[in-house]
Design a protein around this motif. Structure first.
Motif, mmCIF file in Angstrom:
data_model
loop_
_atom_site.group_PDB
_atom_site.id
_atom_site.type_symbol
_atom_site.label_atom_id
_atom_site.label_comp_id
_atom_site.label_asym_id
_atom_site.label_seq_id
_atom_site.Cartn_x
_atom_site.Cartn_y
_atom_site.Cartn_z
ATOM 1 N N UNK A 1 1.287 15.011 12.482
ATOM 2 C CA UNK A 1 1.183 15.371 10.627
ATOM 3 C C UNK A 1 2.610 14.867 10.647
ATOM 4 N N UNK A 2 3.464 13.671 11.834
ATOM 5 C CA UNK A 2 4.961 13.039 12.246
ATOM 6 C C UNK A 2 4.686 12.391 11.388
ATOM 7 N N UNK A 3 3.814 12.104 11.152
ATOM 8 C CA UNK A 3 3.268 10.573 10.455
ATOM 9 C C UNK A 3 3.420 9.189 11.130
ATOM 10 N N UNK A 4 2.630 9.645 12.958
ATOM 11 C CA UNK A 4 3.042 8.528 13.756
ATOM 12 C C UNK A 4 1.598 7.948 13.741
ATOM 13 N N UNK A 5 0.715 8.541 13.232
ATOM 14 C CA UNK A 5 -0.439 7.701 13.278
ATOM 15 C C UNK A 5 -0.790 6.785 11.046
ATOM 16 N N UNK A 6 0.383 6.993 10.849
ATOM 17 C CA UNK A 6 -0.097 6.379 9.383
ATOM 18 C C UNK A 6 1.272 7.456 8.510
ATOM 19 N N UNK A 7 1.866 6.881 8.145
ATOM 20 C CA UNK A 7 2.618 7.410 6.455
ATOM 21 C C UNK A 7 2.747 8.468 6.173
ATOM 22 N N UNK A 8 3.310 9.858 5.906
ATOM 23 C CA UNK A 8 2.389 10.559 4.824
ATOM 24 C C UNK A 8 2.599 10.595 4.195
ATOM 25 N N UNK B 1 -1.970 13.754 -1.938
ATOM 26 C CA UNK B 1 -1.209 14.911 -2.250
ATOM 27 C C UNK B 1 -0.879 16.288 -1.416
ATOM 28 N N UNK B 2 -2.100 16.853 -1.619
ATOM 29 C CA UNK B 2 -1.790 18.551 -1.208
ATOM 30 C C UNK B 2 -1.395 18.487 0.341
ATOM 31 N N UNK B 3 -1.926 17.795 1.247
ATOM 32 C CA UNK B 3 -1.655 16.909 2.584
ATOM 33 C C UNK B 3 -0.006 16.985 2.958
ATOM 34 N N UNK B 4 0.194 16.097 2.148
ATOM 35 C CA UNK B 4 1.147 15.276 2.140
ATOM 36 C C UNK B 4 2.416 16.546 1.797
ATOM 37 N N UNK B 5 2.545 17.680 1.164
ATOM 38 C CA UNK B 5 2.703 18.498 0.522
ATOM 39 C C UNK B 5 3.253 19.068 1.713
ATOM 40 N N UNK B 6 1.580 19.603 2.412
ATOM 41 C CA UNK B 6 1.882 20.624 3.012
ATOM 42 C C UNK B 6 2.889 19.837 4.894
ATOM 43 N N UNK B 7 2.224 18.794 4.674
ATOM 44 C CA UNK B 7 3.159 18.033 5.845
ATOM 45 C C UNK B 7 4.708 18.326 5.928
ATOM 46 N N UNK C 1 0.923 -1.146 -0.312
ATOM 47 C CA UNK C 1 -0.006 0.528 -0.199
ATOM 48 C C UNK C 1 0.774 1.429 0.256
ATOM 49 N N UNK C 2 0.441 1.619 -0.639
ATOM 50 C CA UNK C 2 1.671 3.895 -1.311
ATOM 51 C C UNK C 2 2.901 3.265 -1.048
ATOM 52 N N UNK C 3 3.183 2.362 -1.067
ATOM 53 C CA UNK C 3 5.026 1.953 -1.111
ATOM 54 C C UNK C 3 5.048 1.233 -0.147
ATOM 55 N N UNK C 4 4.078 0.871 0.930
ATOM 56 C CA UNK C 4 4.685 0.387 1.865
ATOM 57 C C UNK C 4 4.571 -1.461 2.289
ATOM 58 N N UNK C 5 4.881 -2.513 2.278
ATOM 59 C CA UNK C 5 4.711 -3.741 2.510
ATOM 60 C C UNK C 5 4.216 -3.786 3.723
ATOM 61 N N UNK C 6 3.942 -4.705 4.243
ATOM 62 C CA UNK C 6 4.139 -5.485 5.770
ATOM 63 C C UNK C 6 4.607 -5.193 6.597
ATOM 64 N N UNK C 7 5.871 -6.271 5.856
ATOM 65 C CA UNK C 7 7.245 -6.266 6.614
ATOM 66 C C UNK C 7 7.050 -4.774 6.702
ATOM 67 N N UNK C 8 7.604 -3.940 6.419
ATOM 68 C CA UNK C 8 7.939 -2.470 6.498
ATOM 69 C C UNK C 8 7.460 -1.430 7.527
ATOM 70 N N UNK C 9 5.801 -1.886 6.981
ATOM 71 C CA UNK C 9 4.437 -1.046 8.293
ATOM 72 C C UNK C 9 5.442 -1.276 9.298
ATOM 73 N N UNK C 10 4.969 -2.913 9.757
ATOM 74 C CA UNK C 10 5.966 -3.275 10.915
ATOM 75 C C UNK C 10 6.969 -2.102 11.814
#
Lengths: 265, 273, 341
Positions: free
Chosen positions: A188-195, A200-206, A52-61
């Motif tokens: 905004x730090x990405x603690x809940x979900x990777x940016x 798009x617009x929210x990612x740019x803002x972050x 998902x969005x370039x993340x595998x489950x292993x990476x997400x862990x």
């Protein structure tokens, strides 16, 4: 710049953190609950999906565990300590001491962070032993950059905590301010979900805000999503934010002290 | 001399006193206007950003374990809607530790009013109002987006489950705050940890391992606040039927909390603080 | 029937013995060890309606424990207690309607509310009829001078003002009994005076029964007629206050300051019977004497005839002193036949 008195302050706070180990331990459990929720939620999200969005489950862990580490670096206890000092009027005593308030608080916070970070590291190690383990950085270079980036993350977080605590010169509601800060930082730090998951617009803002330096940059370096020059640039960006925030905090402190009569003083 | 002239039946008197004490607390709080707004904003922001997070995730995937976005949003919003009600009306229970630690329990005990009423009214969680409002909006939106065959019994159950959810939450937190009777400490980190367990029930509990499911269903039954009522209303197989047990769980937790409080009070009466 | 009656009242605490640190706490969890501590034992106390009683003793003697049992906060380990026909800890809320309690160190007012709002909440809590409330409020406002801060919050006012407000709060519902736990601690003299006058007035005009604990001699002397002394959990004296003072507070002290050392002081004083010399330093000394055997004037003029005195002052007898001596076993008050029934 780092005077002996600040080092001894950091030491004292480390000892203090040990004395308050029960409170700390409990707050760590709170952190753990949060991270477990995230772990299971993401596991369910990745259920039956490769990527998902370039993340595998292993990476997400790995990403979740880094979030946990970085979130445990400054505990709720350290966070509210500065606000409490201001609200209780104890800050008046600090003004009389031949010591910079900002550096003193930084020393204290880093002192307790080293304590707390070690405990978190041990906990992560135990969890890793019990579970399947997580991927490690691809190279020694990435690992080294990750450590540096994590330290920069600590400094950024301190500055943000410190600045938001200074608001307590105008308000006695330290908890309310801490909530707001935590909510914004987590988001905004990405603690809940990777940016990278953001639209798009929210990612740019972050990416324009300093918060990404707290979780997203160190995690991306760890996962090898940022490598070589790019990694170096991002660490540079983190350090730039540290300087900017540090100076902003200084300005705010000078302004606050001049403007405000200290609570209870 | 002072007694008897304006006697009111007990429950009515209790409600009246509750109203009087709380409205005075509110008045006092209003004098700190900025703080008032910060509390509301802080609590609201936390919850709203949590929901934004959910919607970001749902942009990438259609469902989580068969739960659609608005269904999870309902579960999520239930947690903080109920938390809002709890902290708005019963926030005083968080300060039992402080009351005991500062010796104010003595003052409470020499007044002719139930100690529980005095404890509940000793603090006002103004931030709760933001959570109630945002929660209500999300809950309403969720119900609009979810296909439910509404019948009278459904509405009746919804109300009953809502009341049960409040009772369960208040009872669990109240019971955990009573630890101060034994430790004598004003530190509420234990109750905070219990409170943090409700993080788990912001999402369908089917995602968790069996251990965590058991923890939040049986040991600290927070799952009856959000997940089970939702499963019941949405007619989810298996989970939904457990949802109907909500009211019984509420009675059980309330009795337990009362029993723990009374033991704590007894302990206080025999040792002081 | 007496208003307050306690018989063989005893309270024992179990104090957990914990080793320091986390290991100690864990050990205690599995194998708790306790130490028994006797707070009070065999307290017999009977107080009539309208009495004003001082209940004194050193710190840790069991004063607060007794008061907590009388108010129903603590359940006694042994013995009987009856307050106006009720057992306080069994009918706590009923009992609470008849009593007023002032804890000197803590306030019962709401911190963030104007005093007047706190009062009106108490009106509802104690179900005070409107006419009684209005009458009392007016009267207390005048007696205690509350009007200057009635609309300020408890947080904003000074300690002395808060204490006056607290006292009014405790008496609004016309309690039959008022328990006062160090009501004048930390206050300035003017406020102390005002508070004492108020308590005395309530005792005399309303017949409110007063039970007062304090370390302040003046409080006792101005308010109370009866003195009860407790030490190590036992009542060691119970009787008339003035008798105690007359009979036992006989020792006074004169302090002198001189410009130059006086080497032959003992021989000068040997001419005075019933006096004891205490050297403080070379330029200061004091003389203790029995006020029934010799007067302060005699001593002062005797000394001043032979020594160049720069300054001198006299110490009043402190009830504390008398009480201290009782604790130390130097005075046996019971011998004077005052021990209450």
């Amino acid at each position: 710049m780092i005077h002996r008195k600040y080092i001894s302050l950091a030491k004292i706070t480390m000892q203090h953190a040990i004395a308050y180990r029960f409170t700390y331990f409990i707050s760590l459990i709170g952190n753990l609950i949060f991270i477990l929720t995230m772990f299971f939620l993401w596991r369910a999200i990745f259920d039956g999906r490769e990527e998902l969005s370039g993340f595998t489950w292993e990476q997400m862990k790995a990403y979740i565990f880094i979030t946990f580490l970085s979130n445990s670096l400054i505990s709720w206890y350290s966070e509210t300590r500065i606000a409490k000092k201001i609200i209780s009027g104890e800050v008046a005593m600090d003004l009389l001491k031949p010591i910079s308030f900002q550096k003193a608080r930084a020393a204290e916070t880093i002192g307790s962070s080293i304590m707390e970070g070690c405990i978190s590291a041990v906990m992560i190690f135990i969890i890793l032993l019990l579970t399947s383990g997580i991927i490690l950085p691809g190279s020694w270079m990435s690992a080294a950059m990750f450590i540096i980036s994590l330290l920069a993350s600590l400094l950024i977080k301190f500055c943000i905590v410190y600045i938001s605590s200074l608001i307590c010169f105008w308000s006695t509601n330290g908890i309310g301010i801490a909530w707001m800060r935590a909510a914004i930082t987590n988001f905004f730090s990405g603690a809940l979900v990777p940016l990278a998951f953001f639209p798009g617009w929210l990612e740019k803002l972050s990416l324009l805000l300093p918060f990404q330096g707290i979780v997203y940059i160190p995690a991306s370096i760890y996962l090898g999503r940022l490598e070589g020059m790019q990694a170096l640039q991002n660490v540079g960006l983190q350090l730039l934010w540290v300087v900017v925030l540090w100076l902003a905090a200084k300005l705010m402190w000078n302004w606050a002290v001049r403007q405000v009569t200290i609570n209870g003083g | 001399m002072a007694v008897g002239s304006r006697w009111k039946p007990r429950p009515i008197r209790a409600l009246y006193l509750y109203y009087r004490l709380m409205s005075q607390q509110l008045k006092a709080l209003m004098s700190y206007q900025a703080d008032f707004l910060i509390s509301i904003a802080g609590m609201t922001l936390t919850q709203v950003l949590g929901l934004v997070f959910l919607s970001v995730v749902y942009q990438r995937i259609p469902d989580i374990h068969g739960w659609l976005f608005w269904e999870v949003a309902f579960v999520y919003a239930m947690v903080f809607f109920i938390e809002g009600i709890t902290s708005f009306f019963f926030n005083g229970m968080w300060v039992i530790g402080g009351i005991i630690n500062r010796g104010e329990m003595d003052r409470i005990l020499v007044r002719p009013v139930s100690p529980i009423l005095q404890i509940f009214t000793s603090h006002f969680g103004i931030g709760g109002i933001g959570m109630i409002l945002v929660g209500a909006v999300i809950l309403y939106q969720s119900i609009q987006h979810i296909h439910i065959e509404w019948s009278l019994s459904h509405i009746f159950m919804l109300i009953l489950l809502l009341i049960s959810a409040v009772v369960i939450r208040v009872s669990i937190i109240f019971a955990s705050c009573c630890q101060s009777f034994w430790t004598g400490s004003a530190n509420s980190s234990f109750s905070h940890t219990i409170h943090t367990l409700s993080e788990f029930v912001k999402f369908p509990i089917s995602i968790y391992s069996l251990g965590i499911q058991a923890l939040i269903t049986v040991i600290v039954p927070f799952a009856f606040i959000s997940f089970f009522p939702a499963a019941y209303l949405f007619g989810k197989e298996g989970w939904g039927t457990i949802g109907a047990w909500g009211p019984l769980v509420a009675v059980y937790t309330a009795v337990m909390a009362l029993w723990i409080f009374c033991s704590g009070l007894k302990k206080y009466e025999s040792t002081g603080n | 029937m007496k208003l307050i009656e306690a018989e063989g009242l005893a309270k024992q605490f179990k104090i957990p013995l914990k080793e320091p640190g986390l290991t100690g706490a864990v050990k205690h969890l599995f194998k708790p060890k306790f130490q028994k501590k006797i707070a009070v034992t065999g307290i017999d106390l009977a107080i009539d309606k309208g009495e004003s009683v001082a209940y004194v003793g050193p710190n840790g003697a069991g004063k607060s424990t007794t008061i907590k049992m009388l108010t129903g906060i603590l359940v006694p380990t042994n013995g009987k207690v009856m307050v106006d026909g009720l057992i306080p800890h069994k009918n706590r809320e009923e009992n609470a309607k008849k009593i007023g309690v002032v804890f000197g160190q803590r306030t019962q007012l709401w911190w963030d509310l104007p005093i007047i709002e706190s009062f009106s909440l108490l009106k509802d809590i104690y179900e005070i009829p409107a006419s009684v409330y209005k009458h009392n409020l007016e009267r207390f406002t005048q007696l205690l001078g509350l009007d200057e801060f009635l609309y300020s919050t408890a947080r904003q006012i000074s300690l002395g003002q808060r204490m006056r407000a607290d006292l009014a709060a405790a008496l609004l519902h016309n309690p039959k009994i008022v328990y006062l736990d160090e009501p004048t601690i930390g206050l300035d003299i003017a406020v102390k005076e005002r508070i004492r006058k108020f308590i005395k007035e309530m005792n005399e005009t309303e017949g409110t029964t007063i039970l007062l604990t304090t370390h302040d001699l003046e409080d006792i002397e101005q308010i109370c007629r009866r003195l009860v002394i407790i030490d190590k959990g036992r009542i060691i004296f119970d009787g008339d206050l003035h008798a105690v003072k007359d009979v036992f507070a006989k020792e006074r002290t004169l302090h002198f300051q001189v410009d130059a050392p006086v080497p032959n002081l003992p021989s000068i004083l040997s001419g005075l019977p019933n006096t004891i010399l205490d050297h403080e330093d070379e330029l200061q000394f004091s003389v203790r004497f029995d006020r029934f055997a010799i007067s302060a004037g005699e001593i002062a003029s005797h000394i001043m005839r032979q020594v160049q005195v720069k300054d001198f002052r006299i110490d009043e007898p402190k009830i504390d002193h008398v009480i201290r001596k009782v604790y130390d076993g130097e005075l046996d008050l019971t011998a004077s036949g005052h021990k209450g029934a």
